[in-house]
Design an enzyme around this catalytic site. Sequence first.
Site, PDB file in Angstrom:
ATOM      1  N   ASP A 191       0.880  -1.159   0.000  1.00  0.00           N
ATOM      2  CA  ASP A 191       0.000   0.000   0.000  1.00  0.00           C
ATOM      3  C   ASP A 191       0.928   1.223   0.000  1.00  0.00           C
ATOM      4  O   ASP A 191       2.123   1.118   0.303  1.00  0.00           O
ATOM      5  CB  ASP A 191      -0.951  -0.012   1.206  1.00  0.00           C
ATOM      6  CG  ASP A 191      -2.146   0.923   0.977  1.00  0.00           C
ATOM      7  OD1 ASP A 191      -2.072   1.778   0.063  1.00  0.00           O
ATOM      8  OD2 ASP A 191      -3.144   0.819   1.707  1.00  0.00           O
TER       9      ASP A 191
HETATM   10  C1  BGC Z   1      -4.935   3.334  -0.006  1.00  0.00           C
HETATM   11  C2  BGC Z   1      -5.003   2.356  -1.158  1.00  0.00           C
HETATM   12  C3  BGC Z   1      -4.812   3.081  -2.461  1.00  0.00           C
HETATM   13  C4  BGC Z   1      -3.484   3.801  -2.432  1.00  0.00           C
HETATM   14  C5  BGC Z   1      -3.156   4.566  -3.688  1.00  0.00           C
HETATM   15  C6  BGC Z   1      -3.693   4.213  -0.069  1.00  0.00           C
HETATM   16  O1  BGC Z   1      -3.804   5.271   0.834  1.00  0.00           O
HETATM   17  O2  BGC Z   1      -4.978   2.647   1.206  1.00  0.00           O
HETATM   18  O3  BGC Z   1      -6.218   1.675  -1.137  1.00  0.00           O
HETATM   19  O4  BGC Z   1      -4.903   2.209  -3.532  1.00  0.00           O
HETATM   20  O5  BGC Z   1      -3.480   4.729  -1.354  1.00  0.00           O
HETATM   21  O6  BGC Z   1      -3.946   5.703  -3.796  1.00  0.00           O
END
Ligand code: BGC
Length: 755
Positions: A231
Amino acid sequence: MERNLKELIGQMTLEEKAGMCSGLDFWHLKGVERLGIPSVMVSDGPHGLRKQDEKGDHLGINDSIKAVCFPPAVLSACSFDRELMGQFGDAIGREAQANDLSVVLGPGVNIKRSPLCGRNFEYYSEDPYLAGETAASFINGVQSHHVGTSVKHFAGNNQEFNRMSSSSNIDERTLREIYLPAFETAVKKAQPYTVMCSYNRLNGVFSSENRWLLTDVLREEWGFQGYVMSDWGAVNERVPGLKAGLELEMPSSNGANDQEIIAAVKNGDLEESVLDQAVERILHIIFKYTDNREDAEFTLEKDHALAARIAEESMVLLKNENVLPLKEDEKIAFIGEFAAKPRYQGGGSSHINSFRVSSILEEVKDRPGITYVKGFSADSDLYDEVLAREAIDAAAKADKAVIFAGLPDSFESEGYDRTHMRLPQCQNRLIEEVLKVQPETIVVLHNGSPVEMPWLSRVKGILEAYLGGQAVGTALAGILFGKVNPSGKLAETMPYKLSDNPSHLCFGDAENVDYNEGIFVGYRYYEAKEMPVAFPFGFGLSYTTFSYSNLSIDKEKIQDTDTLTVTVDVTNTGNVEGKEIVQLYVSDLTHAARRPVKELKGYDKVSLKPGETKTITFTLDYRSFAWYNTDIHDWYAAAGDYEILIGASSQDIRLTGKVCLCTDKMLPLKIHMNTTLGELSADPRTKEYGQKFKKSLDDFFGVMDSDGKTDDADTADSDDMGAAIAASMPLRNVTTFGLYTKEELQEMIEKLNNL
Ligand code: BGC
């Protein structure tokens, strides 16, 4: 095109290989131009594209391209419709191809443990079977266009508070039965190109460096073939992460972590083969995308129409005392700013820049008889006397009032949790005031997670629109005026109040979040506690009625290698065409373990014309009956009877049947001096011994009465008492009474353990 990736990797420098393991920037992977490795882009997801051409961020702050905002997971899961989820995925896949995106970041399959999780709107369900099936259909749809998905957030990310540091402490059985199966199903049925590891720690170890999770379970057990990405910012220590099975770090670490990888290879801390393998996995997916580019066609308009259809098939009619559908000739007061400015998506990384939004007001502008009054502001909690007075007056003058209520954006979002389960007080108060003048009141809810409904018993109708996506107005108009027959059912339980929720005493802790409720999540808990709920899992009304008949189970007895076929007929007994979601639950009657009252193991959605009957078929296998046993670290179903329940919801069971499972699989015996006589008697392999010891005890004491004397008059009573007391007696106590010597017992124990 067959590519020899090993050969390609052989031509890469150590620096190039380390570089492949982290992003180029916020959204791109690095490429190696001299070797023809392209730099590909990934993007959020999952219910629409959030492709950022300019400045990137992972919180939905900066702009992204104009796109279609489909209904978020909280709503689409209520469709219980695999085919529809496939079409949804197909549209996302097409859009991604046309926008040159190699991977769409989603779907999110984390389990809704508490209504408070700020990100519940992005997750499917409290039930792992439903979440897994829904995800697999969506993923297969997207990937049919050779665009990857990233099933997320793996694993145990069930709250937003301190999501980047807290530890989700989940016991092995609960992980296997509740928090992992949606990921498992997604991998086994749809093989997502990528998996995104979560921010949090799992039982103390960051998911981004959890070898058990990322390698032992994900790859070795489930057979995952893609790459794992972090993530955004979830990497704690890069080299341990790489060793554990985290191939790609996102976004860029500005080279810092690449240097750590290079240094670790040079100083011998990291075997270069581990790096090579990670690079191979990443390249495999990059080329799977670039070697299969297609001229995908899509139009925003067509996808807007699909977004409307998904919303129509998913909204849940919770209550209807003859008030819906609305009639053409009725005077209706529409109250609440959500009618004009619908809340249709959540905040954070999934926030879509919708190319159009349809509101219910716009949809009904040509209908006579409708008056709109604001009543309250969509983004405030202040009771405005003037607005309220207008609303009450309008309601009093109309035949019916429809109040468009919901949660303001600030009440729920990625990045933080809700602090309570209530609607803004101003809305609850207005609903009460309107009810005083207008008994024919309907509430339409816009929310990403359940809300308490203090007026539940007094309003005549409730339509749960959840977050409906950009075509929310079209779907609402269709359902409210009866052009569309509602057919969604709840993918989660709606408790009366927050404190009823099983995680209430152990949710939202800062460092260690102990999942003390174990496997008893959602309906598994409410049913075991016999706790009344506002609306049960799987519940939803229709404008027609359905009857169930002819349950047939193809075998009375099955072997553990068999499959079981269950069929049932469903008939539309009303006057309009409609869709019914038929649910199959399994209940374990063997009592071999503490288990939920029943668990969802099958569902299907079927469309029926008035009077029409269709047969639904379900297939069950050993896993449908099994629970996760931590002694054998495997799924286990005891021999014996299991009940098959067919229902219109988890609490509306229409038909039941039984099947007997025959299996030679036995849990290993672990007999020791403190094994009780009861435990010995309960196992068929040792029953004889349990009874023998008990008989010796009976002979020793005589059959005792409560006063310690034998008494023929109540022998039955004393037999029961004696049996109950003996059941808890450990083997070692048998020696206390001089019945057996310690040596004799030890010999017997050894013999039993070798059975
Ligand atoms: C989120 C993800 C997301 C990623 C990219 C993170 O803060 O938890 O679900 O895909 O950011 O935006």
